[in-house]
Design a protein around this motif. Structure first.
Motif, PDB file in Angstrom:
ATOM      1  N   MET A   1       0.845  -1.193   0.000  1.00 48.73           N
ATOM      2  CA  MET A   1       0.000   0.000   0.000  1.00 48.73           C
ATOM      3  C   MET A   1       0.875   1.235   0.000  1.00 48.73           C
ATOM      4  O   MET A   1       1.721   1.406   0.876  1.00 48.73           O
ATOM      5  N   VAL A   2       0.676   2.111  -1.018  1.00 52.68           N
ATOM      6  CA  VAL A   2       1.497   3.311  -1.141  1.00 52.68           C
ATOM      7  C   VAL A   2       0.592   4.529  -0.998  1.00 52.68           C
ATOM      8  O   VAL A   2      -0.114   4.912  -1.925  1.00 52.68           O
ATOM      9  N   LEU A   3       0.601   5.133   0.193  1.00 52.03           N
ATOM     10  CA  LEU A   3      -0.195   6.321   0.450  1.00 52.03           C
ATOM     11  C   LEU A   3       0.731   7.512   0.626  1.00 52.03           C
ATOM     12  O   LEU A   3       1.854   7.370   1.116  1.00 52.03           O
ATOM     13  N   GLN A   4       0.252   8.690   0.226  1.00 49.01           N
ATOM     14  CA  GLN A   4       1.072   9.886   0.243  1.00 49.01           C
ATOM     15  C   GLN A   4       0.466  10.926   1.178  1.00 49.01           C
ATOM     16  O   GLN A   4      -0.747  10.960   1.378  1.00 49.01           O
ATOM     17  N   PRO A   5       1.306  11.797   1.754  1.00 52.31           N
ATOM     18  CA  PRO A   5       0.771  12.900   2.562  1.00 52.31           C
ATOM     19  C   PRO A   5      -0.250  13.710   1.769  1.00 52.31           C
ATOM     20  O   PRO A   5      -0.127  13.879   0.562  1.00 52.31           O
ATOM     21  N   VAL A   6      -1.272  14.183   2.469  1.00 52.92           N
ATOM     22  CA  VAL A   6      -2.441  14.772   1.828  1.00 52.92           C
ATOM     23  C   VAL A   6      -2.351  16.280   1.746  1.00 52.92           C
ATOM     24  O   VAL A   6      -1.850  16.935   2.661  1.00 52.92           O
ATOM     25  N   ASN A   7      -2.844  16.855   0.647  1.00 54.41           N
ATOM     26  CA  ASN A   7      -3.007  18.294   0.516  1.00 54.41           C
ATOM     27  C   ASN A   7      -4.126  18.734   1.456  1.00 54.41           C
ATOM     28  O   ASN A   7      -5.267  18.302   1.335  1.00 54.41           O
ATOM     29  N   ARG A   8      -3.824  19.608   2.391  1.00 59.50           N
ATOM     30  CA  ARG A   8      -4.769  19.942   3.448  1.00 59.50           C
ATOM     31  C   ARG A   8      -5.928  20.831   2.994  1.00 59.50           C
ATOM     32  O   ARG A   8      -6.821  21.128   3.759  1.00 59.50           O
ATOM     33  N   ARG A   9      -5.921  21.268   1.736  1.00 60.63           N
ATOM     34  CA  ARG A   9      -7.021  22.105   1.284  1.00 60.63           C
ATOM     35  C   ARG A   9      -8.319  21.308   1.172  1.00 60.63           C
ATOM     36  O   ARG A   9      -9.404  21.876   1.166  1.00 60.63           O
ATOM     37  N   SER A  10      -8.213  19.995   1.039  1.00 64.52           N
ATOM     38  CA  SER A  10      -9.395  19.141   0.943  1.00 64.52           C
ATOM     39  C   SER A  10      -9.048  17.793   1.552  1.00 64.52           C
ATOM     40  O   SER A  10      -8.949  16.788   0.855  1.00 64.52           O
ATOM     41  N   VAL A  11      -8.877  17.789   2.845  1.00 60.42           N
ATOM     42  CA  VAL A  11      -8.299  16.622   3.501  1.00 60.42           C
ATOM     43  C   VAL A  11      -9.154  15.363   3.375  1.00 60.42           C
ATOM     44  O   VAL A  11      -8.677  14.343   2.870  1.00 60.42           O
ATOM     45  N   PRO A  12     -10.437  15.358   3.817  1.00 61.19           N
ATOM     46  CA  PRO A  12     -11.212  14.114   3.705  1.00 61.19           C
ATOM     47  C   PRO A  12     -11.345  13.632   2.267  1.00 61.19           C
ATOM     48  O   PRO A  12     -11.284  12.434   1.999  1.00 61.19           O
ATOM     49  N   GLU A  13     -11.496  14.587   1.328  1.00 63.75           N
ATOM     50  CA  GLU A  13     -11.621  14.215  -0.080  1.00 63.75           C
ATOM     51  C   GLU A  13     -10.346  13.545  -0.582  1.00 63.75           C
ATOM     52  O   GLU A  13     -10.390  12.537  -1.299  1.00 63.75           O
ATOM     53  N   ASP A  14      -9.197  14.070  -0.205  1.00 65.09           N
ATOM     54  CA  ASP A  14      -7.933  13.485  -0.650  1.00 65.09           C
ATOM     55  C   ASP A  14      -7.690  12.115  -0.035  1.00 65.09           C
ATOM     56  O   ASP A  14      -7.176  11.207  -0.692  1.00 65.09           O
ATOM     57  N   VAL A  15      -8.047  11.965   1.224  1.00 61.69           N
ATOM     58  CA  VAL A  15      -7.933  10.653   1.874  1.00 61.69           C
ATOM     59  C   VAL A  15      -8.843   9.661   1.151  1.00 61.69           C
ATOM     60  O   VAL A  15      -8.437   8.533   0.820  1.00 61.69           O
ATOM     61  N   PHE A  16     -10.075  10.075   0.898  1.00 57.13           N
ATOM     62  CA  PHE A  16     -11.048   9.243   0.180  1.00 57.13           C
ATOM     63  C   PHE A  16     -10.494   8.829  -1.179  1.00 57.13           C
ATOM     64  O   PHE A  16     -10.506   7.649  -1.550  1.00 57.13           O
ATOM     65  N   ASP A  17      -9.978   9.815  -1.948  1.00 51.57           N
ATOM     66  CA  ASP A  17      -9.483   9.538  -3.295  1.00 51.57           C
ATOM     67  C   ASP A  17      -8.325   8.549  -3.283  1.00 51.57           C
ATOM     68  O   ASP A  17      -8.245   7.659  -4.147  1.00 51.57           O
ATOM     69  N   GLN A  18      -7.431   8.689  -2.323  1.00 53.19           N
ATOM     70  CA  GLN A  18      -6.277   7.787  -2.281  1.00 53.19           C
ATOM     71  C   GLN A  18      -6.696   6.354  -1.980  1.00 53.19           C
ATOM     72  O   GLN A  18      -6.211   5.401  -2.600  1.00 53.19           O
ATOM     73  N   ILE A  19      -7.602   6.193  -1.042  1.00 52.70           N
ATOM     74  CA  ILE A  19      -8.020   4.835  -0.700  1.00 52.70           C
ATOM     75  C   ILE A  19      -8.853   4.232  -1.822  1.00 52.70           C
ATOM     76  O   ILE A  19      -8.729   3.042  -2.133  1.00 52.70           O
ATOM     77  N   VAL A  20      -9.709   5.040  -2.464  1.00 52.19           N
ATOM     78  CA  VAL A  20     -10.460   4.554  -3.623  1.00 52.19           C
ATOM     79  C   VAL A  20      -9.499   4.045  -4.699  1.00 52.19           C
ATOM     80  O   VAL A  20      -9.695   2.972  -5.275  1.00 52.19           O
ATOM     81  N   ALA A  21      -8.468   4.812  -4.981  1.00 49.74           N
ATOM     82  CA  ALA A  21      -7.494   4.405  -5.999  1.00 49.74           C
ATOM     83  C   ALA A  21      -6.837   3.081  -5.632  1.00 49.74           C
ATOM     84  O   ALA A  21      -6.621   2.218  -6.500  1.00 49.74           O
ATOM     85  N   GLU A  22      -6.522   2.909  -4.352  1.00 47.37           N
ATOM     86  CA  GLU A  22      -5.895   1.656  -3.916  1.00 47.37           C
ATOM     87  C   GLU A  22      -6.848   0.474  -4.075  1.00 47.37           C
ATOM     88  O   GLU A  22      -6.444  -0.620  -4.492  1.00 47.37           O
ATOM     89  N   VAL A  23      -8.133   0.698  -3.776  1.00 53.65           N
ATOM     90  CA  VAL A  23      -9.130  -0.377  -3.891  1.00 53.65           C
ATOM     91  C   VAL A  23      -9.351  -0.738  -5.352  1.00 53.65           C
ATOM     92  O   VAL A  23      -9.362  -1.918  -5.731  1.00 53.65           O
ATOM     93  N   LEU A  24      -9.538   0.276  -6.209  1.00 59.87           N
ATOM     94  CA  LEU A  24      -9.838   0.007  -7.611  1.00 59.87           C
ATOM     95  C   LEU A  24      -8.650  -0.588  -8.354  1.00 59.87           C
ATOM     96  O   LEU A  24      -8.823  -1.341  -9.315  1.00 59.87           O
ATOM     97  N   SER A  25      -7.444  -0.266  -7.915  1.00 57.97           N
ATOM     98  CA  SER A  25      -6.255  -0.806  -8.571  1.00 57.97           C
ATOM     99  C   SER A  25      -5.969  -2.243  -8.158  1.00 57.97           C
ATOM    100  O   SER A  25      -5.165  -2.929  -8.787  1.00 57.97           O
ATOM    101  N   GLU A  27      -4.635  -2.937  -5.239  1.00 58.42           N
ATOM    102  CA  GLU A  27      -3.625  -2.910  -4.190  1.00 58.42           C
ATOM    103  C   GLU A  27      -4.228  -3.295  -2.846  1.00 58.42           C
ATOM    104  O   GLU A  27      -3.569  -3.881  -2.000  1.00 58.42           O
ATOM    105  N   MET A  28      -5.492  -2.909  -2.648  1.00 59.44           N
ATOM    106  CA  MET A  28      -6.239  -3.342  -1.468  1.00 59.44           C
ATOM    107  C   MET A  28      -7.289  -4.332  -1.941  1.00 59.44           C
ATOM    108  O   MET A  28      -8.179  -3.984  -2.712  1.00 59.44           O
ATOM    109  N   GLN A  29      -7.185  -5.567  -1.507  1.00 59.61           N
ATOM    110  CA  GLN A  29      -8.060  -6.629  -1.958  1.00 59.61           C
ATOM    111  C   GLN A  29      -9.273  -6.786  -1.039  1.00 59.61           C
ATOM    112  O   GLN A  29      -9.207  -6.455   0.147  1.00 59.61           O
ATOM    113  N   PRO A  30     -10.405  -7.288  -1.586  1.00 58.82           N
ATOM    114  CA  PRO A  30     -11.567  -7.553  -0.742  1.00 58.82           C
ATOM    115  C   PRO A  30     -11.206  -8.435   0.446  1.00 58.82           C
ATOM    116  O   PRO A  30     -10.511  -9.441   0.297  1.00 58.82           O
TER     117      PRO A  30
END
Length: 240
Positions: A1-25, A27-30
């Motif tokens: 799992m490769v997560l990056q520090p988040v841009n604080r201008r939209s913190v929950p959205e950026d956290v959401f986007d990163q985890i979504v990307a990991e799930v869809l790719s 990298e994070m399996q069911p």
């Protein structure tokens, strides 16, 4: 799992986007457990409330399951997510997902005739005039990209006439997924949006309250471009 520090201008959205990307790719399996809220906050460099808010959104999207007192686990998005995920699936890691495009085209060809049939059955008195106005604008538009937008407006009225919230929401998602690609699709879609008489036949069938005729007219309108796009996708896959 490769997560990056988040841009604080939209913190929950950026956290959401990163985890979504990991799930869809993948990298994070069911069934895989996510790190704890505290660990995620540390890795991402955000607050725990921001992580908690992102996890709420992920849960609502059907991507993770949060159990009180237990680990948060990844869910199989193919079984639990909704249509709102479709735009994110279309392009992943900078590449167009051919399988997703194919499924959108198949849905378009399948749903369009049924929506037209329902519109002919349930049309309100204002629908024929709305379709006429949309057709007039479409016929007068020379730009191929704008023609597609006017064609979408025509279908907006047809979907409204069908009076089906399920089809309405599906159409909203398909349109949101499709619209960013309008310039790229202009050449392939020209034969469809440049056929005002085919739209006229569909509008007349709906206005006359003839469901079977409307269904056939919608199929005749949508099938050529759909077939051309599916053929192009097959060529794309063969050349990869």
């Amino acid at each position: 799992m490769v997560l990056q520090p988040v841009n604080r201008r939209s913190v929950p959205e950026d956290v959401f986007d990163q985890i979504v990307a990991e799930v869809l790719s993948g990298e994070m399996q069911p069934g895989q457990a996510l790190p704890s809220e505290r660990r995620l906050a540390e890795v991402l460099g955000v607050s725990r409330p921001a992580v908690r808010e992102a996890l709420k959104r992920l849960t609502a999207a059907g991507l993770v399951e949060v159990r009180q007192g237990d680990a948060t686990t990844v869910r199989d998005f193919r079984r639990h997510a909704g249509l709102d995920l479709l735009p994110r699936l279309l392009i992943r890691a900078g590449e167009l997902d051919v399988g997703v495009v194919r499924s959108i085209l198949e849905t378009r060809l399948h749903n369009g005739p049924k929506v037209a049939e329902l519109a002919a059955q349930r049309r309100g008195p204002e629908l024929p005039a709305l379709l006429d106005d949309a057709l007039r604008t479409l016929a007068e538009e020379p730009d191929p990209v704008e023609q597609q937008r006017h064609a979408l407006s025509f279908w907006d009225h047809v979907v409204d006439g069908a009076d089906s919230i399920a089809f309405r929401l599906m159409y909203n998602t398909l349109r949101a997924t499709y619209e960013p690609a309008l310039p790229a699709l202009a050449a392939v879609m020209a034969d469809e949006v440049g056929r005002p008489q085919a739209y006229r036949e569909l509008a007349d069938a709906i206005g006359a309250g003839e469901p079977a005729r409307a269904r056939q007219a919608a199929h005749d309108l949508l099938e050529p471009a759909t077939a051309a796009l599916l053929a192009a996708l097959e060529n794309l896959e063969e050349n990869r």
